[in-house]
Design a protein around this motif. Structure first.
Motif, PDB file in Angstrom:
ATOM      1  N   VAL A  31      41.417  55.492  34.056  1.00  0.00           N
ATOM      2  CA  VAL A  31      41.325  56.617  34.946  1.00  0.00           C
ATOM      3  C   VAL A  31      41.992  57.186  35.030  1.00  0.00           C
ATOM      4  O   VAL A  31      43.164  56.630  35.524  1.00  0.00           O
ATOM      5  N   GLU A  32      42.261  58.535  35.120  1.00  0.00           N
ATOM      6  CA  GLU A  32      43.010  59.333  35.021  1.00  0.00           C
ATOM      7  C   GLU A  32      43.503  59.795  36.731  1.00  0.00           C
ATOM      8  O   GLU A  32      45.050  60.463  37.045  1.00  0.00           O
ATOM      9  N   ILE A  33      42.610  59.474  37.466  1.00  0.00           N
ATOM     10  CA  ILE A  33      43.266  60.379  38.615  1.00  0.00           C
ATOM     11  C   ILE A  33      43.638  58.709  39.853  1.00  0.00           C
ATOM     12  O   ILE A  33      43.283  57.649  39.874  1.00  0.00           O
ATOM     13  N   GLU A  34      43.948  58.958  40.722  1.00  0.00           N
ATOM     14  CA  GLU A  34      44.842  57.877  41.731  1.00  0.00           C
ATOM     15  C   GLU A  34      43.293  56.704  42.238  1.00  0.00           C
ATOM     16  O   GLU A  34      42.246  57.732  42.296  1.00  0.00           O
ATOM     17  N   VAL A  35      43.740  55.394  42.353  1.00  0.00           N
ATOM     18  CA  VAL A  35      43.176  54.766  42.088  1.00  0.00           C
ATOM     19  C   VAL A  35      43.566  53.709  43.477  1.00  0.00           C
ATOM     20  O   VAL A  35      44.682  53.136  43.446  1.00  0.00           O
ATOM     21  N   PHE A  36      43.329  53.511  44.624  1.00  0.00           N
ATOM     22  CA  PHE A  36      43.637  52.806  45.545  1.00  0.00           C
ATOM     23  C   PHE A  36      42.421  51.742  45.533  1.00  0.00           C
ATOM     24  O   PHE A  36      41.549  51.638  46.151  1.00  0.00           O
ATOM     25  N   PRO A  37      43.358  50.450  45.794  1.00  0.00           N
ATOM     26  CA  PRO A  37      44.776  49.937  45.907  1.00  0.00           C
ATOM     27  C   PRO A  37      45.465  50.404  44.508  1.00  0.00           C
ATOM     28  O   PRO A  37      44.253  49.985  43.657  1.00  0.00           O
ATOM     29  N   ALA A  38      46.621  50.243  44.453  1.00  0.00           N
ATOM     30  CA  ALA A  38      47.200  51.132  43.278  1.00  0.00           C
ATOM     31  C   ALA A  38      46.803  49.062  42.157  1.00  0.00           C
ATOM     32  O   ALA A  38      46.938  47.830  42.408  1.00  0.00           O
ATOM     33  N   GLY A  39      46.358  49.584  41.108  1.00  0.00           N
ATOM     34  CA  GLY A  39      46.134  48.270  39.896  1.00  0.00           C
ATOM     35  C   GLY A  39      44.966  47.434  39.919  1.00  0.00           C
ATOM     36  O   GLY A  39      45.152  46.307  40.611  1.00  0.00           O
ATOM     37  N   LEU A  40      44.348  48.269  41.131  1.00  0.00           N
ATOM     38  CA  LEU A  40      42.779  48.002  41.224  1.00  0.00           C
ATOM     39  C   LEU A  40      41.995  46.631  40.281  1.00  0.00           C
ATOM     40  O   LEU A  40      41.823  45.379  40.299  1.00  0.00           O
ATOM     41  N   ALA A  41      42.288  47.073  39.402  1.00  0.00           N
ATOM     42  CA  ALA A  41      41.164  46.285  38.232  1.00  0.00           C
ATOM     43  C   ALA A  41      41.977  44.784  37.327  1.00  0.00           C
ATOM     44  O   ALA A  41      41.812  44.084  37.789  1.00  0.00           O
ATOM     45  N   ASP A  42      43.790  45.620  37.544  1.00  0.00           N
ATOM     46  CA  ASP A  42      44.084  43.455  37.734  1.00  0.00           C
ATOM     47  C   ASP A  42      44.021  42.931  39.472  1.00  0.00           C
ATOM     48  O   ASP A  42      44.377  41.389  39.035  1.00  0.00           O
ATOM     49  N   LEU A  43      44.083  43.441  39.892  1.00  0.00           N
ATOM     50  CA  LEU A  43      43.884  42.722  41.153  1.00  0.00           C
ATOM     51  C   LEU A  43      42.229  42.591  41.397  1.00  0.00           C
ATOM     52  O   LEU A  43      42.509  40.770  41.955  1.00  0.00           O
ATOM     53  N   VAL A  44      41.604  42.794  40.783  1.00  0.00           N
ATOM     54  CA  VAL A  44      40.176  42.269  40.697  1.00  0.00           C
ATOM     55  C   VAL A  44      40.068  40.888  39.655  1.00  0.00           C
ATOM     56  O   VAL A  44      39.003  40.085  39.902  1.00  0.00           O
ATOM     57  N   LEU A  45      40.500  41.186  38.365  1.00  0.00           N
ATOM     58  CA  LEU A  45      39.962  40.208  37.567  1.00  0.00           C
ATOM     59  C   LEU A  45      40.601  38.761  37.547  1.00  0.00           C
ATOM     60  O   LEU A  45      39.692  37.626  37.524  1.00  0.00           O
ATOM     61  N   PRO A  46      41.614  38.612  38.386  1.00  0.00           N
ATOM     62  CA  PRO A  46      41.533  36.764  38.988  1.00  0.00           C
ATOM     63  C   PRO A  46      40.186  36.985  39.443  1.00  0.00           C
ATOM     64  O   PRO A  46      40.273  35.876  39.603  1.00  0.00           O
ATOM     65  N   LEU A  47      39.927  37.663  40.524  1.00  0.00           N
ATOM     66  CA  LEU A  47      38.729  37.069  41.254  1.00  0.00           C
ATOM     67  C   LEU A  47      37.572  36.896  40.687  1.00  0.00           C
ATOM     68  O   LEU A  47      36.430  36.317  40.880  1.00  0.00           O
ATOM     69  N   LEU A  48      37.221  37.551  39.609  1.00  0.00           N
ATOM     70  CA  LEU A  48      36.279  37.320  38.218  1.00  0.00           C
ATOM     71  C   LEU A  48      35.801  35.352  38.382  1.00  0.00           C
ATOM     72  O   LEU A  48      34.537  35.240  37.541  1.00  0.00           O
ATOM     73  N   ARG A  49      36.746  35.244  37.926  1.00  0.00           N
ATOM     74  CA  ARG A  49      37.142  33.240  37.569  1.00  0.00           C
ATOM     75  C   ARG A  49      36.554  33.169  38.844  1.00  0.00           C
ATOM     76  O   ARG A  49      36.315  30.986  39.257  1.00  0.00           O
ATOM     77  N   GLY A  50      37.088  33.837  40.128  1.00  0.00           N
ATOM     78  CA  GLY A  50      36.763  32.603  41.690  1.00  0.00           C
ATOM     79  C   GLY A  50      37.792  32.728  42.455  1.00  0.00           C
ATOM     80  O   GLY A  50      38.609  32.614  41.952  1.00  0.00           O
ATOM     81  N   TRP A  51      37.833  33.247  43.521  1.00  0.00           N
ATOM     82  CA  TRP A  51      39.139  32.978  44.488  1.00  0.00           C
ATOM     83  C   TRP A  51      39.183  32.028  44.904  1.00  0.00           C
ATOM     84  O   TRP A  51      38.688  30.441  45.413  1.00  0.00           O
ATOM     85  N   ASP A  52      40.404  31.506  44.841  1.00  0.00           N
ATOM     86  CA  ASP A  52      40.970  30.199  45.342  1.00  0.00           C
ATOM     87  C   ASP A  52      41.111  30.047  46.848  1.00  0.00           C
ATOM     88  O   ASP A  52      42.170  28.588  46.783  1.00  0.00           O
ATOM     89  N   GLY A  53      40.621  31.160  47.446  1.00  0.00           N
ATOM     90  CA  GLY A  53      40.590  30.648  48.845  1.00  0.00           C
ATOM     91  C   GLY A  53      42.547  31.039  50.083  1.00  0.00           C
ATOM     92  O   GLY A  53      42.347  30.991  51.101  1.00  0.00           O
ATOM     93  N   VAL A  54      43.026  31.669  49.267  1.00  0.00           N
ATOM     94  CA  VAL A  54      44.629  32.268  49.634  1.00  0.00           C
ATOM     95  C   VAL A  54      44.475  33.597  50.043  1.00  0.00           C
ATOM     96  O   VAL A  54      44.144  34.630  48.496  1.00  0.00           O
ATOM     97  N   THR A  55      44.146  34.184  50.681  1.00  0.00           N
ATOM     98  CA  THR A  55      43.968  35.945  51.242  1.00  0.00           C
ATOM     99  C   THR A  55      45.915  36.416  50.993  1.00  0.00           C
ATOM    100  O   THR A  55      46.671  35.989  51.156  1.00  0.00           O
TER     101      THR A  55
END
Length: 187
Positions: A154-178
């Motif tokens: 995407v060429e326009i801004e996305v918030f939060p920044a780096g969103l795709a990389d923030l979501v990627l590890p969650l696809l495997r499951g959340w480790d319980g740490v906020t």
């Protein structure tokens, strides 16, 4: 917070003037995924800067006396028409503070971000604008399901920044740490 100074009517009643001089509210947002690991995002603009638009997660302000989780579920229902079972919502997976200009005001929102999944038939059934506020009707341009690969391009801004990389590890499951994403200046 300064209770005497209310928010300008354009921001909405949930914004209060903080001791730091910024209009402030607590927010609850949802990283809403479908069965194909696509993320639902909203594209909006500021009436004062119609040439600039950005993608962001579903969510909004936490009402007085409302829990963050209840606010997240309510916001998804109001903004999309999708009804989440609170027992299936994960997190909060992230927290962050965002400082930005909106409606000619300098604002700060402290946010919690949850993770939720919806079945493909729910995602495909269409999204509803029935619960949108006047502000949302004025500034929201579209909602769209994004693959993480497409989101990275995407060429326009996305918030939060780096969103795709923030979501990627969650696809495997959340480790319980906020995890706290820090304070983002989004002007």
């Amino acid at each position: 917070m300064s209770e005497a100074a209310g928010a300008p009517s354009s921001l909405g009643p949930d914004w209060v003037l903080g001791d730091d001089g910024l209009y402030f509210r607590r927010g609850a947002r949802v990283l809403l995924l479908d069965d194909a690991d696509r993320l639902l995002l909203v594209r909006g603009h500021d009436l004062d800067q119609p040439e600039r638009s950005w993608w962001f997660t579903v969510g909004g302000g936490v009402d007085p006396g409302e829990s963050d989780l209840d606010a997240a579920v309510r916001e998804v229902r109001e903004e999309t028409g999708i009804v989440l079972d609170p027992a299936t919502v994960v997190g909060p997976v992230y927290t962050r503070s965002a400082i930005f200009d909106f409606y000619r005001q300098h604002c700060r929102q402290d946010e919690v971000l949850y993770l939720a999944r919806v079945p493909g038939h729910v995602a495909a059934s269409g999204l509803s604008r029935d619960g949108w506020t006047d502000v949302e009707l004025d500034v929201v341009d579209e909602m769209r399901w994004w693959s993480l690969d497409d989101l990275r391009r995407v060429e326009i801004e996305v918030f939060p920044a780096g969103l795709a990389d923030l979501v990627l590890p969650l696809l495997r499951g959340w480790d319980g740490v906020t995890r706290h994403l820090g304070t983002a200046h989004e002007d």
